[in-house]
Design a protein around this motif. Structure first.
Motif, PDB file in Angstrom:
ATOM      1  N   LEU A  56       3.029  -2.040   1.203  1.00  0.00           N
ATOM      2  CA  LEU A  56       2.571  -3.397   0.913  1.00  0.00           C
ATOM      3  C   LEU A  56       3.771  -4.307   0.768  1.00  0.00           C
ATOM      4  O   LEU A  56       4.696  -4.003   0.021  1.00  0.00           O
ATOM      5  CB  LEU A  56       1.762  -3.413  -0.392  1.00  0.00           C
ATOM      6  N   THR A  57       3.775  -5.429   1.472  1.00  0.00           N
ATOM      7  CA  THR A  57       4.933  -6.322   1.379  1.00  0.00           C
ATOM      8  C   THR A  57       4.567  -7.615   0.668  1.00  0.00           C
ATOM      9  O   THR A  57       3.466  -8.144   0.816  1.00  0.00           O
ATOM     10  CB  THR A  57       5.534  -6.637   2.764  1.00  0.00           C
ATOM     11  N   PHE A  58       5.509  -8.100  -0.120  1.00  0.00           N
ATOM     12  CA  PHE A  58       5.363  -9.336  -0.874  1.00  0.00           C
ATOM     13  C   PHE A  58       6.567 -10.179  -0.514  1.00  0.00           C
ATOM     14  O   PHE A  58       7.659  -9.944  -1.019  1.00  0.00           O
ATOM     15  CB  PHE A  58       5.372  -9.034  -2.376  1.00  0.00           C
ATOM     16  N   GLY A  59       6.388 -11.104   0.404  1.00  0.00           N
ATOM     17  CA  GLY A  59       7.548 -11.862   0.887  1.00  0.00           C
ATOM     18  C   GLY A  59       7.478 -13.297   0.428  1.00  0.00           C
ATOM     19  O   GLY A  59       6.397 -13.816   0.211  1.00  0.00           O
TER      20      GLY A  59
END
Lengths: 253, 253
Positions: free
Chosen positions: B234-237
């Motif tokens: 999961l990416t949080f950019g």
């Protein structure tokens, strides 16, 4: 806990058993209480021990149970919310940082980290080890990789080693502007050194948070933080005053 | 893969075996390739089958291996980065949303969700089911809980059921201002219905993302999204153009 026969269940047996057990945990057991042994539990629910074990494994994954060698299976307290990010973005080590610096050594980073930092093969970087404690429990262990190009004015004289060295690296890092940061969360298993710090067995499920700190168009530092998956819920809030209060015990519909 | 004796290892045997196997996966196997059977592998590495199984379980947790009934153990492709949040915050269903509405039914939410929404015990809410596909694979299943107070002008006539009903609920929700959102990520196990959608067995490890949408000082909607933990990172950019390119295969130091 009464005797319940599960013969007629349409779902896999262990799955239905898990739901029944989960309800029993809510209604009949207190946090910290030790469950009856596997043989007794299997007999009460009229299932094979293999089925019981599958259900217990599920409940452990969901944070409802803790299994500890020499103690047995206990009812777990609700997971603790641990703030991983807010909209206030800052360098590691900035005031208010929840992490404690433990050590700093020069080392070659893993290939994936070297790729993100664009360091040369075999090039050493500053590797800071930090830990995070929440509600009196160790919840996470971090390795923070800082290439020497990100702390050009750091001198060996400042603080040659240990936590003081780590703090010196963080101080130097904060001299540059932080453009932003990116995070990724994924499932992993605890390395032997992390496991020891987190009071878990090696291989225990953990949530691995990779953070990339961006400055001047390059990745100035990379953090790999390992959170206990059994006790932690990672929170990402955009308003400091707001918190999600209830750990959804996931699948206990 | 050559024969390697592990007698002298200082770590737990399975842990050292895991490292050795991990290196072999990198150097000798292609993605999708089926591993030799457990008996052959155990013989090659000079370990008991129980030790081998522990090591394989670790590698599965870390996303290096996939074990599928009837197929065997295969080398997993690198995990896919799935964007969970960017700084652009929006209601579910807003343009650019990665989720597909599947269904909408009235139902009583789980207790933890009812607490967040502050609905009365037994009060039904709109429960939307949505799915998310990434790179041609189903990666997540979501239940989105919307109380009727959040969509006061929704009429039964609009679209009585199904995906059209779900879209009508989302349209109404978007009429209000979104003050912010909070997220929590934790480990869970796949419910039977989610497992089916995600092409996994019930109980498979999943990452559960709970999102609370805030509007007018209250929680206007709650999303519980279940992501495949084996294939997803999961990416949080905070900058759309930046991506973490490399899945750190976590603990393969």
């Amino acid at each position: 806990m009464g005797t319940t026969q599960l013969e007629a269940a349409p779902e896999p047996k262990y799955w239905h058993l898990k739901t029944v057990l989960s309800e029993a945990l809510d209604s009949e057991f207190a946090v910290g209480e030790i469950l009856p042994n596997e043989r007794d539990l299997a007999a009460r629910f009229g299932v094979a021990r293999a089925t019981l074990r599958q259900a217990l494994e599920q409940l452990e994954l969901e944070g409802r149970l803790q299994r500890r060698r020499g103690v047995g299976t206990t009812v777990a307290p609700p997971r603790v919310g641990v703030a991983v990010a807010s909209t206030d973005q800052d360098w590691p080590g900035a005031s208010g940082d929840a992490w404690q610096a433990v050590d700093c050594v020069p080392d070659v980073p893993p290939a994936a980290v070297a790729d993100m930092l664009e360091t040369a093969p075999g090039e050493t970087v500053h590797v800071l080890r930090r830990t995070r404690v929440s509600h009196g429990q160790p919840v996470a262990a971090e390795l923070l990789y800082v290439p020497s190009t990100s702390v050009p004015d750091l001198t060996a004289i400042d603080a040659p080693s240990g936590a003081a060295r780590a703090r010196a690296v963080l101080r130097e890092l904060q001299r540059f502007g932080l453009d932003g940061q990116d995070r990724a969360v994924e499932l992993g298993s605890a390395r032997a050194d992390d496991a020891k710090e987190l009071d878990r067995l090696p291989g225990a499920p953990v949530l691995v948070v990779t953070t990339r700190y961006l400055s001047g168009g390059v990745t100035a530092a990379v953090s790999m933080a390992t959170y206990r998956a059994d006790t932690c819920r990672l929170t990402f809030g955009d308003s400091a005053g707001v918190e999600i209060h209830h750990a959804p015990h996931t699948q206990a519909s």
